[in-house]
Design a protein around this motif. Structure first.
Motif, short mmCIF file in Angstrom:
data_model
loop_
_atom_site.label_atom_id
_atom_site.label_comp_id
_atom_site.label_asym_id
_atom_site.label_seq_id
_atom_site.Cartn_x
_atom_site.Cartn_y
_atom_site.Cartn_z
N PRO A 74 41.10 51.88 32.79
CA PRO A 74 42.39 51.23 32.56
C PRO A 74 42.37 49.76 32.97
O PRO A 74 41.59 49.35 33.82
CB PRO A 74 43.37 52.02 33.41
CG PRO A 74 42.63 53.13 34.03
CD PRO A 74 41.18 52.94 33.78
N THR A 75 43.23 48.98 32.34
CA THR A 75 43.34 47.56 32.60
C THR A 75 44.57 47.27 33.45
O THR A 75 45.68 47.62 33.05
CB THR A 75 43.46 46.78 31.27
OG1 THR A 75 42.34 47.11 30.45
CG2 THR A 75 43.52 45.29 31.50
N LEU A 76 44.37 46.65 34.60
CA LEU A 76 45.48 46.29 35.47
C LEU A 76 46.38 45.28 34.76
O LEU A 76 45.90 44.30 34.21
CB LEU A 76 44.96 45.69 36.78
CG LEU A 76 46.00 45.39 37.85
CD1 LEU A 76 46.72 46.67 38.29
CD2 LEU A 76 45.33 44.75 39.06
N GLY A 77 47.67 45.54 34.72
CA GLY A 77 48.61 44.63 34.08
C GLY A 77 48.90 44.97 32.63
O GLY A 77 49.67 44.27 31.97
N GLY A 78 48.30 46.03 32.13
CA GLY A 78 48.55 46.43 30.75
C GLY A 78 48.86 47.91 30.67
O GLY A 78 48.33 48.70 31.44
N THR A 79 49.74 48.28 29.76
CA THR A 79 50.01 49.68 29.49
C THR A 79 49.15 50.06 28.30
O THR A 79 49.12 49.35 27.29
CB THR A 79 51.49 49.92 29.17
OG1 THR A 79 52.28 49.44 30.27
CG2 THR A 79 51.79 51.39 28.95
N GLU A 80 48.43 51.18 28.41
CA GLU A 80 47.50 51.60 27.37
C GLU A 80 47.80 53.04 26.95
O GLU A 80 48.23 53.84 27.77
CB GLU A 80 46.07 51.51 27.89
CG GLU A 80 45.70 50.11 28.34
CD GLU A 80 44.45 50.09 29.19
OE1 GLU A 80 43.42 49.62 28.67
OE2 GLU A 80 44.51 50.56 30.34
N TRP A 81 47.56 53.33 25.68
CA TRP A 81 47.80 54.66 25.14
C TRP A 81 46.66 55.09 24.23
O TRP A 81 46.05 54.26 23.56
CB TRP A 81 49.06 54.67 24.27
CG TRP A 81 50.32 54.30 24.94
CD1 TRP A 81 51.19 55.13 25.60
CD2 TRP A 81 50.90 53.00 25.00
NE1 TRP A 81 52.26 54.41 26.06
CE2 TRP A 81 52.11 53.10 25.71
CE3 TRP A 81 50.51 51.74 24.53
CZ2 TRP A 81 52.94 52.02 25.95
CZ3 TRP A 81 51.32 50.65 24.77
CH2 TRP A 81 52.52 50.80 25.47
#
Length: 129
Positions: A74-81
């Motif tokens: 996962p990327t800190l500062g981003g919401t991912e789906w």
């Protein structure tokens, strides 16, 4: 005098990515194995939105054989789906052109919130009913 107002409208991720253009044409390539995929193919898309943005970007598509079940890094500062669905073909008769678009078949199979990122604990997504 006019006053400009902004409203934030919240929709489920599967609705936000419905109809997202995958390819200008009748075929696309899997992001992992590079196999050609077309209309009716089951796929998985990876989409994200950074904390300072309102747009959702569909960044990657995978065929059903290569589709991951979880967001590994996962990327800190981003919401991912990760969302599963199929490819549909949208045609523009006047222009005689076609586009492959994403048609979700279920909700998000995994999600990473903006507070989870590289080096943090594993995230666990549970779809809310």
């Amino acid at each position: 005098m006019s006053v400009e107002t902004h409203r934030l409208i919240t929709v489920p991720i599967e609705r936000a990515v419905t109809g997202a253009t995958i390819s200008d044409g009748e075929h696309a390539l899997c992001g992992r194995c590079r196999r050609s995929i077309g209309e009716g193919s089951p796929v998985s898309v990876y989409a994200y939105s950074m904390s300072d943005e309102h747009d959702i970007t569909v960044a990657r598509i995978n065929c059903s054989d290569c589709a991951p079940d979880t967001i590994v890094h996962p990327t800190l500062g981003g919401t991912e789906w990760l969302v599963r669905g199929t490819l549909g073909l949208r045609s523009d008769v006047a222009r005689q052109s076609h586009q492959l678009v994403f048609v979700p078949s279920e909700g998000a199979i995994d999600m990473a919130p903006p507070t989870v990122g590289s080096g943090s604990q594993e995230h666990q997504y549970q779809q809310q009913s």
